[in-house]
Scaffold this motif. Structure first.
Motif, PDB file in Angstrom:
ATOM      1  N   SER A   1       1.695   5.032  -7.371  1.00 18.90           N
ATOM      2  CA  SER A   1       1.613   6.132  -6.409  1.00 18.90           C
ATOM      3  C   SER A   1       0.163   6.528  -6.161  1.00 18.90           C
ATOM      4  CB  SER A   1       2.415   7.331  -6.927  1.00 18.90           C
ATOM      5  OG  SER A   1       2.329   8.402  -6.026  1.00 18.90           O
ATOM      6  N   ASP A   2      -0.607   6.643  -7.233  1.00 20.61           N
ATOM      7  CA  ASP A   2      -2.028   6.971  -7.088  1.00 20.61           C
ATOM      8  C   ASP A   2      -2.743   5.904  -6.259  1.00 20.61           C
ATOM      9  OD1 ASP A   2      -1.985   9.351  -8.471  1.00 20.61           O
ATOM     10  OD2 ASP A   2      -2.584   8.469 -10.390  1.00 20.61           O
ATOM     11  N   PHE A   3      -2.435   4.660  -6.559  1.00 19.27           N
ATOM     12  CA  PHE A   3      -3.028   3.541  -5.834  1.00 19.27           C
ATOM     13  C   PHE A   3      -2.743   3.659  -4.342  1.00 19.27           C
ATOM     14  CE2 PHE A   3      -1.525  -0.500  -3.955  1.00 19.27           C
ATOM     15  CZ  PHE A   3      -2.738  -1.138  -3.756  1.00 19.27           C
TER      16      PHE A   3
ATOM     17  N   GLN B   1      15.584  17.890  -7.202  1.00 15.27           N
ATOM     18  CA  GLN B   1      14.124  17.920  -7.216  1.00 15.27           C
ATOM     19  C   GLN B   1      13.540  16.967  -6.174  1.00 15.27           C
ATOM     20  OE1 GLN B   1      12.345  20.063  -8.585  1.00 15.27           O
ATOM     21  NE2 GLN B   1      10.278  19.241  -8.430  1.00 15.27           N
ATOM     22  N   ILE B   2      14.140  15.802  -6.019  1.00 11.57           N
ATOM     23  CA  ILE B   2      13.687  14.844  -5.005  1.00 11.57           C
ATOM     24  C   ILE B   2      13.771  15.460  -3.616  1.00 11.57           C
ATOM     25  CG2 ILE B   2      14.336  12.694  -3.825  1.00 11.57           C
ATOM     26  CD1 ILE B   2      15.083  11.584  -6.636  1.00 11.57           C
ATOM     27  N   LEU B   3      14.882  16.113  -3.323  1.00 15.44           N
ATOM     28  CA  LEU B   3      15.057  16.722  -1.999  1.00 15.44           C
ATOM     29  C   LEU B   3      14.025  17.818  -1.739  1.00 15.44           C
ATOM     30  CD1 LEU B   3      18.958  16.954  -1.881  1.00 15.44           C
ATOM     31  CD2 LEU B   3      17.511  15.422  -0.527  1.00 15.44           C
ATOM     32  N   LYS B   4      13.744  18.624  -2.761  1.00 20.76           N
ATOM     33  CA  LYS B   4      12.748  19.689  -2.605  1.00 20.76           C
ATOM     34  C   LYS B   4      11.365  19.108  -2.321  1.00 20.76           C
ATOM     35  CE  LYS B   4      15.171  22.847  -5.742  1.00 20.76           C
ATOM     36  NZ  LYS B   4      15.180  23.406  -7.112  1.00 20.76           N
TER      37      LYS B   4
ATOM     38  N   LEU C   1       0.812  -1.206   0.000  1.00 17.04           N
ATOM     39  CA  LEU C   1       0.000   0.000   0.000  1.00 17.04           C
ATOM     40  C   LEU C   1       0.847   1.258   0.000  1.00 17.04           C
ATOM     41  CD1 LEU C   1      -2.793  -0.897   2.590  1.00 17.04           C
ATOM     42  CD2 LEU C   1      -2.634  -1.417   0.176  1.00 17.04           C
ATOM     43  N   LEU C   2       1.895   1.232   0.774  1.00 14.94           N
ATOM     44  CA  LEU C   2       2.694   2.439   0.940  1.00 14.94           C
ATOM     45  C   LEU C   2       3.925   2.423   0.058  1.00 14.94           C
ATOM     46  CD1 LEU C   2       2.342   2.810   4.789  1.00 14.94           C
ATOM     47  CD2 LEU C   2       0.928   3.777   2.985  1.00 14.94           C
ATOM     48  N   CYS C   3       3.898   1.566  -0.953  1.00 10.53           N
ATOM     49  CA  CYS C   3       5.058   1.381  -1.815  1.00 10.53           C
ATOM     50  C   CYS C   3       5.624   2.686  -2.332  1.00 10.53           C
ATOM     51  CB  CYS C   3       4.658   0.486  -2.986  1.00 10.53           C
ATOM     52  SG  CYS C   3       5.956   0.184  -4.164  1.00 10.53           S
ATOM     53  N   SER C   4       4.785   3.500  -2.910  1.00 16.25           N
ATOM     54  CA  SER C   4       5.297   4.711  -3.539  1.00 16.25           C
ATOM     55  C   SER C   4       5.409   5.875  -2.570  1.00 16.25           C
ATOM     56  CB  SER C   4       4.387   5.098  -4.709  1.00 16.25           C
ATOM     57  OG  SER C   4       3.079   5.324  -4.254  1.00 16.25           O
ATOM     58  N   ILE C   5       5.080   5.650  -1.302  1.00 12.70           N
ATOM     59  CA  ILE C   5       5.178   6.738  -0.337  1.00 12.70           C
ATOM     60  C   ILE C   5       6.474   6.651   0.448  1.00 12.70           C
ATOM     61  CG2 ILE C   5       4.079   7.834   1.631  1.00 12.70           C
ATOM     62  CD1 ILE C   5       1.450   6.811   0.680  1.00 12.70           C
ATOM     63  N   VAL C   6       6.615   5.607   1.228  1.00 10.42           N
ATOM     64  CA  VAL C   6       7.822   5.524   2.046  1.00 10.42           C
ATOM     65  C   VAL C   6       8.698   4.347   1.718  1.00 10.42           C
ATOM     66  CG1 VAL C   6       7.050   6.811   4.050  1.00 10.42           C
ATOM     67  CG2 VAL C   6       6.409   4.437   3.834  1.00 10.42           C
ATOM     68  N   LEU C   7       8.165   3.352   1.040  1.00  9.22           N
ATOM     69  CA  LEU C   7       8.970   2.172   0.777  1.00  9.22           C
ATOM     70  C   LEU C   7       9.185   1.961  -0.712  1.00  9.22           C
ATOM     71  CD1 LEU C   7       7.397  -0.328   3.320  1.00  9.22           C
ATOM     72  CD2 LEU C   7       9.451   1.022   3.574  1.00  9.22           C
ATOM     73  N   PHE C   8       9.077   3.028  -1.488  1.00 14.61           N
ATOM     74  CA  PHE C   8       9.130   2.838  -2.930  1.00 14.61           C
ATOM     75  C   PHE C   8      10.446   2.238  -3.378  1.00 14.61           C
ATOM     76  CE2 PHE C   8       7.189   3.415  -6.943  1.00 14.61           C
ATOM     77  CZ  PHE C   8       8.237   3.476  -7.828  1.00 14.61           C
TER      78      PHE C   8
ATOM     79  N   ALA D   1       0.021  14.358  -4.923  1.00 13.74           N
ATOM     80  CA  ALA D   1       0.680  14.817  -6.146  1.00 13.74           C
ATOM     81  C   ALA D   1       2.202  14.726  -6.014  1.00 13.74           C
ATOM     82  CB  ALA D   1       0.253  16.252  -6.457  1.00 13.74           C
ATOM     83  N   ILE D   2       2.711  15.066  -4.830  1.00 13.34           N
ATOM     84  CA  ILE D   2       4.153  14.967  -4.595  1.00 13.34           C
ATOM     85  C   ILE D   2       4.607  13.519  -4.698  1.00 13.34           C
ATOM     86  CG2 ILE D   2       5.951  15.184  -2.818  1.00 13.34           C
ATOM     87  CD1 ILE D   2       4.465  17.689  -1.811  1.00 13.34           C
ATOM     88  N   ASN D   3       3.857  12.624  -4.088  1.00 10.93           N
ATOM     89  CA  ASN D   3       4.224  11.209  -4.156  1.00 10.93           C
ATOM     90  C   ASN D   3       4.246  10.699  -5.591  1.00 10.93           C
ATOM     91  OD1 ASN D   3       4.711  10.631  -1.463  1.00 10.93           O
ATOM     92  ND2 ASN D   3       2.551  10.273  -1.017  1.00 10.93           N
ATOM     93  N   LYS D   4       3.295  11.155  -6.358  1.00 10.23           N
ATOM     94  CA  LYS D   4       3.222  10.718  -7.752  1.00 10.23           C
ATOM     95  C   LYS D   4       4.435  11.200  -8.533  1.00 10.23           C
ATOM     96  CE  LYS D   4      -0.138  10.451 -11.538  1.00 10.23           C
ATOM     97  NZ  LYS D   4      -1.529  10.773 -11.923  1.00 10.23           N
ATOM     98  N   GLU D   5       4.815  12.460  -8.316  1.00 13.07           N
ATOM     99  CA  GLU D   5       5.984  12.999  -9.005  1.00 13.07           C
ATOM    100  C   GLU D   5       7.256  12.293  -8.540  1.00 13.07           C
ATOM    101  OE1 GLU D   5       8.153  17.305  -9.973  1.00 13.07           O
ATOM    102  OE2 GLU D   5       6.265  17.250  -8.838  1.00 13.07           O
ATOM    103  N   LEU D   6       7.359  12.039  -7.249  1.00 12.92           N
ATOM    104  CA  LEU D   6       8.532  11.350  -6.726  1.00 12.92           C
ATOM    105  C   LEU D   6       8.658   9.947  -7.304  1.00 12.92           C
ATOM    106  CD1 LEU D   6       8.501  12.368  -2.944  1.00 12.92           C
ATOM    107  CD2 LEU D   6      10.325  12.854  -4.592  1.00 12.92           C
ATOM    108  N   SER D   7       7.545   9.259  -7.465  1.00 14.85           N
ATOM    109  CA  SER D   7       7.610   7.888  -7.974  1.00 14.85           C
ATOM    110  C   SER D   7       8.258   7.840  -9.350  1.00 14.85           C
ATOM    111  CB  SER D   7       6.209   7.268  -8.021  1.00 14.85           C
ATOM    112  OG  SER D   7       5.410   7.867  -9.031  1.00 14.85           O
ATOM    113  N   SER D   8       7.968   8.820 -10.181  1.00 14.38           N
ATOM    114  CA  SER D   8       8.583   8.877 -11.506  1.00 14.38           C
ATOM    115  C   SER D   8      10.055   9.262 -11.422  1.00 14.38           C
ATOM    116  CB  SER D   8       7.829   9.866 -12.396  1.00 14.38           C
ATOM    117  OG  SER D   8       6.513   9.410 -12.659  1.00 14.38           O
ATOM    118  N   LEU D   9      10.376  10.175 -10.517  1.00 12.14           N
ATOM    119  CA  LEU D   9      11.777  10.581 -10.344  1.00 12.14           C
ATOM    120  C   LEU D   9      12.625   9.413  -9.856  1.00 12.14           C
ATOM    121  CD1 LEU D   9      11.273  14.100  -8.712  1.00 12.14           C
ATOM    122  CD2 LEU D   9      12.079  13.631 -11.034  1.00 12.14           C
ATOM    123  N   TYR D  10      12.084   8.628  -8.929  1.00 12.41           N
ATOM    124  CA  TYR D  10      12.820   7.460  -8.433  1.00 12.41           C
ATOM    125  C   TYR D  10      13.084   6.470  -9.568  1.00 12.41           C
ATOM    126  CZ  TYR D  10      11.315   9.071  -3.778  1.00 12.41           C
ATOM    127  OH  TYR D  10      11.084   9.813  -2.642  1.00 12.41           O
ATOM    128  N   ASN D  11      12.095   6.273 -10.378  1.00  9.15           N
ATOM    129  CA  ASN D  11      12.234   5.350 -11.504  1.00  9.15           C
ATOM    130  C   ASN D  11      13.294   5.850 -12.483  1.00  9.15           C
ATOM    131  OD1 ASN D  11      10.923   2.887 -12.771  1.00  9.15           O
ATOM    132  ND2 ASN D  11      10.807   4.351 -14.459  1.00  9.15           N
TER     133      ASN D  11
END
Length: 720
Positions: free
Chosen positions: A135-137, A298-301, A10-17, A195-205
């Protein structure tokens, strides 16, 4: 790696992505569609051993549909819980959540293999498409107000009338996880948080893809006259890799640690050492379209903005509240206590190396690409210890048997090879063993080993589970794997590894034993506290150097003769050799991780920040950080280790202290009574109890930093 608890998914793209992403997969877009029954990845696991993943039938083209369907089914489970008209209870809310998302968890197993072990451009394209959807999920669950209200109702009731211990722990962890991830925010802040989580998920990838690109595309090809100093087995492997890459007659040094490290240690070609070193430490930092510096800024911001929505001053403050360290100040205090001794030892090591270089008439000043090479010469001079000589006694097959022996003596586990073809595997290199209790014969689970490096496999070594032990719906067996990147030998040759690589092999097996030893009721309790979960695996490293392992399993790969006692004595005498290098390269990365997340990210220049922070630390110029910022995947390919890389040292304090307990025990490292306490308090509970309390139950007190300093041969601070 990804936990098979619903919370991890559930929290994959938030804290454990970071962790989840390494256990996820992708597939290309296709006009062809398949039904759920046709998609192997969505089908229930069948076959022996309570059902196993159909690794032999998985297809990249199926992964996108499987993940999307898994998310759909998971959200249906969650909606049913959130919209339940009955009053919220532990059973109909928390237990129901623990039982939800089974299909998605199984799909993530395939995703993990395709991401970490068998990645491809086709898969990475799909992975990029799925990242924002995941992330949306995740946000749809963590920000489900009805769901959180039910969780809060159960939590509040449990504060007045506590539940039994494991149930209470699950409630506390679930509530805290939702709270930390924005469940209490107002609607507008929740929208921005998602929205931040969604953007971060793409940046991590993107970050991960860039590093993998540089690992795959910077290969150093040698000719026959450039092989001086390199071992015969390494040369044969390099020749095969070059041939496989279409460079017949040449020798390939790939841009991975398993190839780079031995080359820098033994090659006499200094300019080539510089080239290989530069390739490796410049990953993600080449000023091209795969450069990661702008991504990191960008990730840090975004991380700072996200935690400010929750009322925290910085990301580290938010992240560490549920770790053993509790605050970034406590983590920094530990690192700062060790740092002066570490760089002081580096100065001594460099002086020794410069002396050797001068005596050889080499007319050089030690540079980073020289450190491993001259450290090896110092090792020979000071300890008469040749790492290549030691390597002849470290055969991978024998070390695997040593793992099994250790597991049998401490945990009462037996490992039996599974007949080839009985359990599906994803690559011919993968072997499988059944794990049973030595006395009763009770089936515990399966252990998969994927030992060799190959294109599409991420670098390093790791452990993961395909299924974890729980008992809330009946006991399940454990499917666990270890994954390494040893250079595959030429046909007929033994796999010989360095002492450091053998130590890592034991380390990762420690994670597997943690999985197999688990005795927890609920999936969430299979998670862990980041600055504690490395402790168990670091502790297991100590059994490699026990007499029982050395005398039985370290035999010469050609003659079969046991390792001489004189060589063993040299190994033990040199146990603290090069600790300046090992501690400093690690600790510099850990300090950088923390400093980056404590700094103001506004207009941050990553390259400049790294240089200035290292200068402020008086970082020795003769070695780099273990993970330079542009390829620091632990921290920037996700959030699993963000502001948590210090955790290895935090765990090593526990490790050194626990090792002294074994050293002092009547039966030494194989003391049966202490081993029983080890399993009972440090391995079996996983995250079912507070780690600090678990350690006190094992040791009778808190761990002491003095043990770490003694262990590394550093000056022990005097107690006032």
């Amino acid at each position: 790696m990804i936990s098979k608890s619903i919370k991890a998914a559930l929290l994959c793209s938030i804290v454990l992505f970071a962790s989840c992403k390494k256990d996820e997969k992708q597939s290309e877009n296709t006009e062809e569609t398949t039904t759920m029954s046709d998609n192997v990845l969505l089908q229930e696991w069948t076959g022996p051993y309570e059902g196993v993943p159909a690794f032999d039938k998985m297809n990249v083209a199926d992964i996108k549909e499987a993940v999307e369907k898994g998310m759909e089914l998971n959200l249906a489970d969650i909606d049913a819980i959130a919209n339940n008209t009955e009053p919220a209870t532990f059973e109909n809310t928390i237990v129901a959540m623990e039982a939800s998302g089974k299909t998605l968890n199984d799909v993530f197993t395939y995703y993990g293999i395709l991401s970490s072990n068998m990645s491809s451009p086709e898969f990475r394209k799909i992975q990029g498409e799925l990242a924002p959807k995941l992330s949306d999920f995740s946000s749809k669950i963590s920000q489900n107000s009805k769901l959180f209200q039910r969780i809060k109702t159960v939590y509040d009731a449990s504060q007045k009338t506590p539940l039994e211990a494991e149930a209470q722990r699950v409630v506390d962890l679930t509530y805290k996880s939702f709270e930390m991830n924005g469940a209490n925010l107002d609607a507008a802040k929740k929208e921005r948080y998602a929205a931040i989580n969604k953007e971060l998920s793409s940046l991590y990838n993107d970050f991960s893809d860039h590093v993998l690109h540089d690992e795959e595309n910077y290969v150093t090809y040698l000719t026959k006259d450039q092989l001086s100093g390199l071992a015969e087995g390494f040369v044969k492997s390099a020749a095969k890799i070059a041939t496989d890459k279409g460079q017949e007659g040449k020798y390939a040094i790939t841009n991975t640690r398993s190839s780079m490290d031995p080359f820098l240690t033994y090659s006499t070609e200094r300019e080539l050492r510089k080239q290989v070193w530069t390739n490796y430490y410049s990953r993600g930092d080449n000023g091209d379209e795969y450069d990661n510096n702008a991504l990191i800024a960008q990730i840090l911001k975004l991380r700072r903005e996200r935690v400010e929505l929750l009322g925290y001053d910085n990301y580290a403050q938010w992240r560490l509240q549920d770790r053993m360290a509790k605050t970034p100040e406590n983590a920094m205090e530990l690192m700062n206590a060790v740092w002066p001794a570490a760089i002081g030892r580096v100065a001594e090591e460099v002086a020794d190396m410069q002396t050797v270089a001068n005596e050889n008439g080499d007319n050089i000043t030690i540079e980073p690409w020289d450190y491993r090479f001259y450290a090896e010469k110092v090792r020979k001079k000071k300890y008469d210890l040749d790492s290549d000589e030691v390597k002849q006694y470290l055969q991978l097959d024998k070390l695997t048997q040593a793992l099994f022996y250790t597991a049998g003596e401490l945990f009462n586990f037996a490992f039996t090879p599974v007949e080839e073809g009985k359990v599906p595997v994803f690559h011919e290199d993968v072997k499988v063993w059944e794990v049973t209790d030595k006395d009763s014969g009770k089936h515990i689970g399966l252990w998969y080993l994927d030992p060799y490096a190959r294109e599409g496999k991420r670098s390093g070594a790791w452990a993961t589970t395909y299924r974890s032990f729980t008992s809330f719906e009946g006991e399940t067996n454990v499917l666990a794997s270890n994954n390494s990147n040893f250079v595959k030998p030429a046909p007929g040759e033994a796999v010989l590894v360095s002492w450091d690589d053998a130590t890592t092999f034991f380390h990762e097996f420690g994670h597997a034993l943690h999985f197999f030893s688990a005795n927890v009721k609920y999936p969430t309790l299979n998670g862990g506290v980041r600055d504690y979960t490395e402790f168990q695996s670091q502790l297991l490293e100590r059994w490699l150097s026990t007499d029982e392992v050395i005398n039985q399993f370290l035999v010469h790969n050609k003659t079969g003769e046991p390792i001489p006692a004189s060589l063993v004595a040299k190994i033990k005498k040199a146990s603290t050799f090069n600790q300046g290098f090992g501690t400093t390269e690690y600790l510099a990365s850990a300090l950088m991780d923390m400093k980056l997340h404590l700094a103001d990210p506004t207009n941050i220049d990553i390259d400049k920040f790294e240089r200035e922070a290292l200068a402020e630390l008086n970082m020795p110029k003769e070695l780099p950080m273990r993970h330079r910022t542009p390829h620091f995947g632990h921290v920037f390919s996700g959030e699993g280790y963000a502001t948590a890389y210090y955790g290895y040292m935090w765990a090593d304090v526990l490790t050194a202290d626990a090792s002294e307990a074994f050293a002092e025990a009547p039966g030494g490292f194989y003391d049966k009574d202490l081993a029983a306490k080890l399993v009972k308090y440090l391995f079996a509970p996983r995250n079912a109890m507070d780690p600090a309390e678990a350690y006190r139950l094992f040791r009778g007190r808190d761990a002491k930093i003095e043990a770490l300093m003694r262990d590394r041969g550093f000056p022990v601070p005097t107690t006032k």
